[in-house]
Design a protein around this motif. Structure first.
Motif, PDB file in Angstrom:
ATOM      1  N   GLN A  14       8.871  -2.022  12.954  1.00 50.15           N
ATOM      2  CA  GLN A  14       8.246  -0.825  12.394  1.00 50.15           C
ATOM      3  C   GLN A  14       7.409  -1.193  11.174  1.00 50.15           C
ATOM      4  O   GLN A  14       6.285  -0.737  11.025  1.00 50.15           O
ATOM      5  CB  GLN A  14       9.307   0.200  12.019  1.00 50.15           C
ATOM      6  N   ILE A  17       4.283  -2.970  12.313  1.00 46.82           N
ATOM      7  CA  ILE A  17       3.311  -2.020  12.862  1.00 46.82           C
ATOM      8  C   ILE A  17       2.625  -1.261  11.736  1.00 46.82           C
ATOM      9  O   ILE A  17       1.405  -1.080  11.750  1.00 46.82           O
ATOM     10  CB  ILE A  17       3.996  -1.062  13.857  1.00 46.82           C
ATOM     11  N   TRP A  18       3.396  -0.809  10.728  1.00 42.51           N
ATOM     12  CA  TRP A  18       2.801  -0.109   9.578  1.00 42.51           C
ATOM     13  C   TRP A  18       1.794  -1.005   8.863  1.00 42.51           C
ATOM     14  O   TRP A  18       0.727  -0.562   8.478  1.00 42.51           O
ATOM     15  CB  TRP A  18       3.867   0.346   8.601  1.00 42.51           C
ATOM     16  N   ASP A  19       2.155  -2.272   8.699  1.00 42.63           N
ATOM     17  CA  ASP A  19       1.242  -3.208   8.037  1.00 42.63           C
ATOM     18  C   ASP A  19      -0.046  -3.386   8.845  1.00 42.63           C
ATOM     19  O   ASP A  19      -1.140  -3.404   8.287  1.00 42.63           O
ATOM     20  CB  ASP A  19       1.916  -4.565   7.814  1.00 42.63           C
ATOM     21  N   LEU A  20       0.096  -3.513  10.156  1.00 42.63           N
ATOM     22  CA  LEU A  20      -1.083  -3.658  11.011  1.00 42.63           C
ATOM     23  C   LEU A  20      -1.950  -2.398  10.983  1.00 42.63           C
ATOM     24  O   LEU A  20      -3.177  -2.483  10.938  1.00 42.63           O
ATOM     25  CB  LEU A  20      -0.661  -3.974  12.445  1.00 42.63           C
ATOM     26  N   LEU A  21      -1.308  -1.238  10.990  1.00 46.53           N
ATOM     27  CA  LEU A  21      -2.067   0.015  10.907  1.00 46.53           C
ATOM     28  C   LEU A  21      -2.797   0.117   9.569  1.00 46.53           C
ATOM     29  O   LEU A  21      -3.947   0.551   9.511  1.00 46.53           O
ATOM     30  CB  LEU A  21      -1.141   1.213  11.097  1.00 46.53           C
ATOM     31  N   SER A  22      -2.131  -0.274   8.503  1.00 48.51           N
ATOM     32  CA  SER A  22      -2.767  -0.243   7.185  1.00 48.51           C
ATOM     33  C   SER A  22      -3.967  -1.177   7.144  1.00 48.51           C
ATOM     34  O   SER A  22      -5.012  -0.834   6.597  1.00 48.51           O
ATOM     35  CB  SER A  22      -1.779  -0.640   6.089  1.00 48.51           C
ATOM     36  N   SER A  24      -5.782  -2.152   9.697  1.00 47.65           N
ATOM     37  CA  SER A  24      -6.866  -1.610  10.519  1.00 47.65           C
ATOM     38  C   SER A  24      -7.551  -0.440   9.810  1.00 47.65           C
ATOM     39  O   SER A  24      -8.760  -0.265   9.930  1.00 47.65           O
ATOM     40  CB  SER A  24      -6.349  -1.180  11.892  1.00 47.65           C
ATOM     41  N   ARG A  25      -6.791   0.355   9.063  1.00 44.71           N
ATOM     42  CA  ARG A  25      -7.393   1.459   8.320  1.00 44.71           C
ATOM     43  C   ARG A  25      -8.306   0.954   7.212  1.00 44.71           C
ATOM     44  O   ARG A  25      -9.241   1.642   6.829  1.00 44.71           O
ATOM     45  CB  ARG A  25      -6.307   2.356   7.719  1.00 44.71           C
ATOM     46  N   GLN A  79      -2.526   7.571   3.247  1.00 43.70           N
ATOM     47  CA  GLN A  79      -2.023   6.314   2.685  1.00 43.70           C
ATOM     48  C   GLN A  79      -1.051   6.561   1.545  1.00 43.70           C
ATOM     49  O   GLN A  79      -0.050   5.845   1.402  1.00 43.70           O
ATOM     50  CB  GLN A  79      -3.185   5.440   2.231  1.00 43.70           C
ATOM     51  N   GLN A  82       2.183   7.521   3.116  1.00 36.34           N
ATOM     52  CA  GLN A  82       2.834   6.324   3.652  1.00 36.34           C
ATOM     53  C   GLN A  82       3.517   5.535   2.531  1.00 36.34           C
ATOM     54  O   GLN A  82       4.646   5.059   2.691  1.00 36.34           O
ATOM     55  CB  GLN A  82       1.804   5.454   4.362  1.00 36.34           C
TER      56      GLN A  82
END
Length: 93
Positions: A14, A17-22, A24-25, A79, A82
């Motif tokens: 999890q 995934i949060w790091d990857l989403l951040s 990409s954002r 953000q 988050q």
């Protein structure tokens, strides 16, 4: 023991995934607006109330101006949400 290892693995995934989403954002235009941080913090705490109760924990906000006036910050609401969620998650571990 197996359930604990699975839970730890899920938590690690999890966070990944949060790091990857951040990340990409970061490549997209941020939605920077003036946000009431008081309101946002209170909303997130309200969402965490079941977990806070389950852990027999308590959270108190002790900013001198938090009750008296609204604190406005410029930022991306998603953000910031988050970030606050992550801080609460870490605090409740």
């Amino acid at each position: 023991d197996l359930i604990n290892r699975i839970n730890k693995s899920v938590n690690k995934m999890q966070h990944l995934i949060w790091d990857l989403l951040s990340l990409s954002r970061a490549n997209y235009k941020r939605d920077v607006k003036l946000i009431s941080i008081n309101t946002l913090i209170q909303e997130v705490i309200h969402e965490w109330e079941p977990e806070i109760t389950k852990k027999n924990a308590s959270i108190s906000l002790t900013y001198p101006t938090l009750q008296a006036e609204e604190i406005l910050v410029e930022g991306d609401r998603g953000q910031l949400r988050q970030l606050i969620n992550q801080l609460l998650s870490n605090a409740l571990k």
